[in-house]
Design a protein around this motif. Structure first.
Motif, PDB file in Angstrom:
ATOM      1  N   ARG A  65       0.929   1.743  -7.119  1.00 48.12           N
ATOM      2  CA  ARG A  65       2.267   2.307  -6.917  1.00 48.12           C
ATOM      3  C   ARG A  65       3.171   1.318  -6.190  1.00 48.12           C
ATOM      4  O   ARG A  65       4.365   1.229  -6.454  1.00 48.12           O
ATOM      5  CB  ARG A  65       2.192   3.612  -6.115  1.00 48.12           C
ATOM      6  N   ARG A  66       2.589   0.602  -5.235  1.00 53.65           N
ATOM      7  CA  ARG A  66       3.399  -0.303  -4.424  1.00 53.65           C
ATOM      8  C   ARG A  66       3.486  -1.703  -5.006  1.00 53.65           C
ATOM      9  O   ARG A  66       4.236  -2.539  -4.490  1.00 53.65           O
ATOM     10  CB  ARG A  66       2.820  -0.377  -3.003  1.00 53.65           C
ATOM     11  N   LEU A  67       2.685  -1.946  -6.056  1.00 54.50           N
ATOM     12  CA  LEU A  67       2.631  -3.287  -6.624  1.00 54.50           C
ATOM     13  C   LEU A  67       4.006  -3.737  -7.098  1.00 54.50           C
ATOM     14  O   LEU A  67       4.392  -4.897  -6.939  1.00 54.50           O
ATOM     15  CB  LEU A  67       1.627  -3.312  -7.785  1.00 54.50           C
ATOM     16  N   TRP A  68       4.712  -2.779  -7.674  1.00 53.63           N
ATOM     17  CA  TRP A  68       6.045  -3.072  -8.184  1.00 53.63           C
ATOM     18  C   TRP A  68       6.930  -3.615  -7.068  1.00 53.63           C
ATOM     19  O   TRP A  68       7.575  -4.656  -7.207  1.00 53.63           O
ATOM     20  CB  TRP A  68       6.623  -1.779  -8.754  1.00 53.63           C
ATOM     21  N   GLU A  69       6.971  -2.890  -5.955  1.00 50.02           N
ATOM     22  CA  GLU A  69       7.793  -3.311  -4.822  1.00 50.02           C
ATOM     23  C   GLU A  69       7.250  -4.589  -4.196  1.00 50.02           C
ATOM     24  O   GLU A  69       8.002  -5.448  -3.738  1.00 50.02           O
ATOM     25  CB  GLU A  69       7.829  -2.214  -3.763  1.00 50.02           C
ATOM     26  N   TYR A  70       5.907  -4.691  -4.197  1.00 52.86           N
ATOM     27  CA  TYR A  70       5.276  -5.890  -3.659  1.00 52.86           C
ATOM     28  C   TYR A  70       5.718  -7.123  -4.431  1.00 52.86           C
ATOM     29  O   TYR A  70       6.128  -8.128  -3.852  1.00 52.86           O
ATOM     30  CB  TYR A  70       3.757  -5.722  -3.722  1.00 52.86           C
ATOM     31  N   LEU A  71       5.638  -7.026  -5.760  1.00 55.43           N
ATOM     32  CA  LEU A  71       6.020  -8.152  -6.598  1.00 55.43           C
ATOM     33  C   LEU A  71       7.504  -8.446  -6.486  1.00 55.43           C
ATOM     34  O   LEU A  71       7.940  -9.571  -6.664  1.00 55.43           O
ATOM     35  CB  LEU A  71       5.660  -7.868  -8.069  1.00 55.43           C
ATOM     36  N   GLU A 130       9.976  -6.208  -1.897  1.00 50.12           N
ATOM     37  CA  GLU A 130      10.711  -5.154  -1.195  1.00 50.12           C
ATOM     38  C   GLU A 130       9.878  -4.422  -0.146  1.00 50.12           C
ATOM     39  O   GLU A 130      10.379  -3.549   0.550  1.00 50.12           O
ATOM     40  CB  GLU A 130      11.258  -4.139  -2.212  1.00 50.12           C
ATOM     41  N   LEU A 131       8.608  -4.777  -0.059  1.00 47.13           N
ATOM     42  CA  LEU A 131       7.762  -4.115   0.929  1.00 47.13           C
ATOM     43  C   LEU A 131       7.927  -4.768   2.298  1.00 47.13           C
ATOM     44  O   LEU A 131       8.203  -5.959   2.405  1.00 47.13           O
ATOM     45  CB  LEU A 131       6.290  -4.197   0.516  1.00 47.13           C
ATOM     46  N   ALA A 132       7.743  -3.957   3.331  1.00 46.95           N
ATOM     47  CA  ALA A 132       7.707  -4.513   4.675  1.00 46.95           C
ATOM     48  C   ALA A 132       6.494  -5.438   4.786  1.00 46.95           C
ATOM     49  O   ALA A 132       5.514  -5.286   4.044  1.00 46.95           O
ATOM     50  CB  ALA A 132       7.605  -3.388   5.694  1.00 46.95           C
ATOM     51  N   ALA A 133       6.569  -6.372   5.704  1.00 47.08           N
ATOM     52  CA  ALA A 133       5.523  -7.389   5.827  1.00 47.08           C
ATOM     53  C   ALA A 133       4.137  -6.761   5.994  1.00 47.08           C
ATOM     54  O   ALA A 133       3.162  -7.218   5.402  1.00 47.08           O
ATOM     55  CB  ALA A 133       5.830  -8.309   7.004  1.00 47.08           C
ATOM     56  N   LYS A 134       4.072  -5.676   6.772  1.00 49.50           N
ATOM     57  CA  LYS A 134       2.787  -5.034   7.033  1.00 49.50           C
ATOM     58  C   LYS A 134       2.206  -4.430   5.753  1.00 49.50           C
ATOM     59  O   LYS A 134       1.017  -4.566   5.461  1.00 49.50           O
ATOM     60  CB  LYS A 134       2.972  -3.938   8.094  1.00 49.50           C
ATOM     61  N   GLU A 135       3.075  -3.762   4.966  1.00 47.65           N
ATOM     62  CA  GLU A 135       2.627  -3.157   3.709  1.00 47.65           C
ATOM     63  C   GLU A 135       2.278  -4.217   2.684  1.00 47.65           C
ATOM     64  O   GLU A 135       1.282  -4.104   1.974  1.00 47.65           O
ATOM     65  CB  GLU A 135       3.722  -2.234   3.162  1.00 47.65           C
ATOM     66  N   ALA A 136       3.099  -5.248   2.600  1.00 52.64           N
ATOM     67  CA  ALA A 136       2.830  -6.337   1.659  1.00 52.64           C
ATOM     68  C   ALA A 136       1.488  -6.973   1.985  1.00 52.64           C
ATOM     69  O   ALA A 136       0.715  -7.312   1.087  1.00 52.64           O
ATOM     70  CB  ALA A 136       3.956  -7.374   1.723  1.00 52.64           C
ATOM     71  N   GLY A 137       1.205  -7.096   3.277  1.00 53.90           N
ATOM     72  CA  GLY A 137      -0.069  -7.667   3.691  1.00 53.90           C
ATOM     73  C   GLY A 137      -1.237  -6.793   3.266  1.00 53.90           C
ATOM     74  O   GLY A 137      -2.276  -7.293   2.818  1.00 53.90           O
ATOM     75  N   ALA A 138      -1.054  -5.473   3.368  1.00 50.08           N
ATOM     76  CA  ALA A 138      -2.112  -4.545   2.980  1.00 50.08           C
ATOM     77  C   ALA A 138      -2.357  -4.606   1.480  1.00 50.08           C
ATOM     78  O   ALA A 138      -3.499  -4.569   1.016  1.00 50.08           O
ATOM     79  CB  ALA A 138      -1.737  -3.120   3.405  1.00 50.08           C
ATOM     80  N   VAL A 139      -1.281  -4.694   0.707  1.00 49.39           N
ATOM     81  CA  VAL A 139      -1.418  -4.810  -0.751  1.00 49.39           C
ATOM     82  C   VAL A 139      -2.129  -6.109  -1.104  1.00 49.39           C
ATOM     83  O   VAL A 139      -3.068  -6.123  -1.906  1.00 49.39           O
ATOM     84  CB  VAL A 139      -0.039  -4.760  -1.449  1.00 49.39           C
ATOM     85  N   ARG A 140      -1.698  -7.194  -0.476  1.00 47.77           N
ATOM     86  CA  ARG A 140      -2.286  -8.499  -0.766  1.00 47.77           C
ATOM     87  C   ARG A 140      -3.773  -8.495  -0.417  1.00 47.77           C
ATOM     88  O   ARG A 140      -4.612  -9.001  -1.163  1.00 47.77           O
ATOM     89  CB  ARG A 140      -1.553  -9.592   0.018  1.00 47.77           C
ATOM     90  N   LEU A 141      -4.083  -7.909   0.706  1.00 49.16           N
ATOM     91  CA  LEU A 141      -5.479  -7.838   1.153  1.00 49.16           C
ATOM     92  C   LEU A 141      -6.329  -7.067   0.140  1.00 49.16           C
ATOM     93  O   LEU A 141      -7.440  -7.470  -0.208  1.00 49.16           O
ATOM     94  CB  LEU A 141      -5.536  -7.150   2.515  1.00 49.16           C
TER      95      LEU A 141
END
Ligand code: ZN
Length: 77
Positions: A8-14, A17-28
């Motif tokens: 769900r968040r991949l779109w925003e991640y790519l 648009e995600l906050a650094a903390k969320e982007a980090g969680a997605v990347r992890l």
């Protein structure tokens, strides 16, 4: 963060648009999850292009992004 959440968040991640903390969680998650990683790598370039063109066009309906996402990841809806 579980797989559907990541998708769900991949779109925003790519789209950056995600906050650094969320982007980090997605990347992890993507680094450690063999289920999500191939999907991300396959679609990353396409999504990046698509999300940019969607954002560039004010006339593009917001439902288009959702329908494309539904085709790519039907399980995540
Ligand atoms: Zn996953």
């Amino acid at each position: 963060m579980d797989c559907p959440e990541v998708v769900r968040r991949l779109w925003e991640y790519l789209d950056g648009e995600l906050a650094a903390k969320e982007a980090g969680a997605v990347r992890l998650h993507l680094e450690s999850c063999s289920q999500c990683r191939p999907a991300c790598h396959c679609d990353r370039a396409f999504l990046l292009l698509l999300s940019r063109s969607l954002r560039a066009s004010a006339a593009a309906p917001s439902t288009l992004a959702a329908s494309v996402r539904a085709r790519l990841w039907p399980d995540a809806q």
